[in-house]
Design an enzyme around this catalytic site. Structure first.
Site, PDB file in Angstrom:
ATOM      1  N   ALA A 264       0.822  -1.201   0.000  1.00 42.32           N
ATOM      2  CA  ALA A 264       0.000   0.000   0.000  1.00 42.32           C
ATOM      3  C   ALA A 264       0.858   1.255   0.000  1.00 42.32           C
ATOM      4  CB  ALA A 264      -0.919   0.004   1.224  1.00 42.32           C
ATOM      5  N   SER A 265       0.283   2.313  -0.508  1.00 40.69           N
ATOM      6  CA  SER A 265       0.860   3.638  -0.483  1.00 40.69           C
ATOM      7  C   SER A 265       2.292   3.642  -1.037  1.00 40.69           C
ATOM      8  CB  SER A 265       0.773   4.218   0.929  1.00 40.69           C
ATOM      9  OG  SER A 265       0.900   5.618   0.902  1.00 40.69           O
TER      10      SER A 265
END
Length: 177
Positions: A86-87
């Site tokens: 994620a991210s």
């Protein structure tokens, strides 16, 4: 030829050390060095980035993602979402030539945020007054001892928007969309 498996596990920080890594962080500086070693090792024919990370700080991420992207065609690089990418971890992973994920993996979370805490009322309630002495118009901008004014909020928002634009552009390039 051999396969180098590079773990990208934990919260991403620009310059972690063994202490921060033992506490669940991954150092961009150390990971980048490992990636470069694998790229220059003639016995490594394929690099696998084993990712389990919620993301983290932006420092060093754009540079590493670009380095991984530039490795395309030199050595195969596969990013594996195992179990969370994620991210900032997604930013890095999408730079690889191939991106795969385990059946229960979660990927995505394209976005950037900054945080400002306003401690002024809590300090005032406790009878504490903070004086900041500085030189330079923006040196104390966005400090936690006073409310965030419109100019400081605008500067922080511009920074967030700039990083977001870099993030989206890098993911689009990496994923070919």
């Amino acid at each position: 030829q051999g396969v180098a498996v590079l773990p990208l596990v934990g919260t991403i920080v620009p310059r972690g050390n063994m202490f921060s890594e033992s506490s669940g962080a991954v150092s961009m500086q150390r990971f980048t060095n490992s990636f470069r070693q694998a790229m220059s090792d003639s016995e490594v024919g394929h690099i696998i980035i084993d990712v389990d990370s919620p993301g983290g700080q932006v420092g060093g991420v754009a540079e590493l993602a670009d380095e991984i992207y530039q490795a395309r065609g030199v050595k195969p690089v596969t990013a594996v979402a195992n179990h969370l990418m994620a991210s900032a971890a997604y930013w890095i992973g999408t730079a690889a030539e191939e991106l795969v994920m385990t059946p229960s993996a979660q990927v995505g979370s394209i976005g950037v945020f900054a945080m400002h805490e306003d401690w002024s009322q809590a300090l005032e309630k406790e009878g504490i007054s903070v004086s900041l002495i500085s030189a330079g118009k923006y040196k104390t901008e966005g400090n936690p001892y006073e409310p965030l004014d419109d100019e400081a909020r605008g500067a922080i928002q511009k920074s967030v928007d700039d990083y977001y634009s870099m993030f989206v552009t890098a993911v689009a390039r990496g994923r070919g969309v």
